[in-house]
Design a protein around this motif. Structure first.
Motif, mmCIF file in Angstrom:
data_model
loop_
_atom_site.group_PDB
_atom_site.id
_atom_site.type_symbol
_atom_site.label_atom_id
_atom_site.label_comp_id
_atom_site.label_asym_id
_atom_site.label_seq_id
_atom_site.Cartn_x
_atom_site.Cartn_y
_atom_site.Cartn_z
ATOM 1 N N ASP A 177 0.906 -1.258 0.068
ATOM 2 C CA ASP A 177 0.022 -0.099 -0.168
ATOM 3 C C ASP A 177 0.711 1.209 -0.071
ATOM 4 O O ASP A 177 0.484 2.416 -0.655
ATOM 5 N N SER A 180 2.140 1.811 -3.384
ATOM 6 C CA SER A 180 1.234 2.451 -4.240
ATOM 7 C C SER A 180 0.915 3.899 -4.038
ATOM 8 O O SER A 180 0.870 4.651 -4.851
ATOM 9 N N GLU A 184 1.509 6.881 -6.628
ATOM 10 C CA GLU A 184 0.485 8.019 -6.850
ATOM 11 C C GLU A 184 1.019 9.201 -6.834
ATOM 12 O O GLU A 184 0.534 10.357 -7.523
#
Length: 260
Positions: A177, A180, A184
């Motif tokens: 996570d 990610s 982003e």
């Protein structure tokens, strides 16, 4: 000898609602939704009732045991644990508990029941993470019932292996996570979003990453769970993001070394 059993009944299980009745009929005492005190003489019958619902057999002992390992990596005994169980609240309290558990190295036994190492200080010298006492006090602060049982060990090897694997997957997921989120944020920097907002997001992600790294280090000492590859993947994405963000505006406060 005092024995306990935890289980995880699937929501799709047709017999889910019958389990408490069957355990009560065997003279078991319910301590929490899926955590029961059982008669040692009826252990086999209890396990038979729960065989399709991932039963975890535990016992309470007088002495305090350290974790034991079959080899350098494989654990054979989790050591003495402190069980903390609490009344499952509604939102937003439930979300507060989930967030607090992110800084608590522990093992989930079943819903709202967690096992903490008896000797937390052995693996957290600086006392930066949440132990059983801190967690139970937090639950009390948000006005939820809590129960604590110390000096408990997991009995069966299969359950130990499964619990450790689940813990490993949870840590890996946290780093995935984080990776990610860095990717982003990197894309948002390339798009030219507001620098102040991007800086705030970077610092928020960094705090969460540092917390995850500390928790992972605890698990490595306690259970010898090695998640260094996932950690380094996330760390590389963080460095790449920081470099790009610093090119837009010098941000000395964003520096971070992996050994911290």
């Amino acid at each position: 000898m005092v024995l306990y059993v935890a289980y995880r009944a699937s929501r799709e299980s047709k017999d889910r609602s019958l389990i408490p009745k069957r355990l009560s009929a065997l003279g078991c005492k319910r301590l929490h939704r899926s955590f029961w005190k059982i008669d040692e003489k009826k252990t086999n019958r209890v396990i038979k009732v729960l065989e399709k619902n991932q039963p975890i057999l535990l016992k309470r002992i007088r002495q305090i045991k350290k974790p034991r390992f079959a080899d350098k990596k494989k654990i054979s005994d989790l050591g003495s644990l402190i069980i903390v169980m609490y009344a499952t609240p509604k939102e937003p309290k439930r979300e507060k508990i989930r967030n607090y558990l992110r800084t608590a190295p522990c093992i989930r036994l079943c819903r709202s029941v967690y096992a903490f190492p008896q000797k937390h200080a052995l693996f957290d010298k600086d006392n930066k993470l949440v132990d059983a006492q801190k967690f139970s006090e937090f639950i009390k602060e948000i006005h939820q019932d809590v129960r604590v049982i110390p000096r408990v060990v997991v009995v069966d090897t299969d359950s130990i292996e499964k619990l450790v694997q689940e813990t490993r997957e949870r840590i890996e997921s946290e780093f995935a996570d984080a990776t990610s989120r860095w990717k982003e944020l990197y894309e948002r920097i390339l798009r030219g979003d507001d620098t102040r907002l991007l800086k705030d997001l970077y610092l928020r992600n960094r705090r969460r990453f540092v917390r995850a790294r500390r928790v992972a280090a605890f698990y490595e000492k306690w259970l010898r769970i090695d998640t260094s590859r996932s950690l380094m993947r996330s760390y590389r994405e963080m460095r790449k993001t920081r470099t790009l963000l610093s090119e837009r505006e010098p941000l000395q406060t964003l520096s971070y070394k992996i050994h911290k």
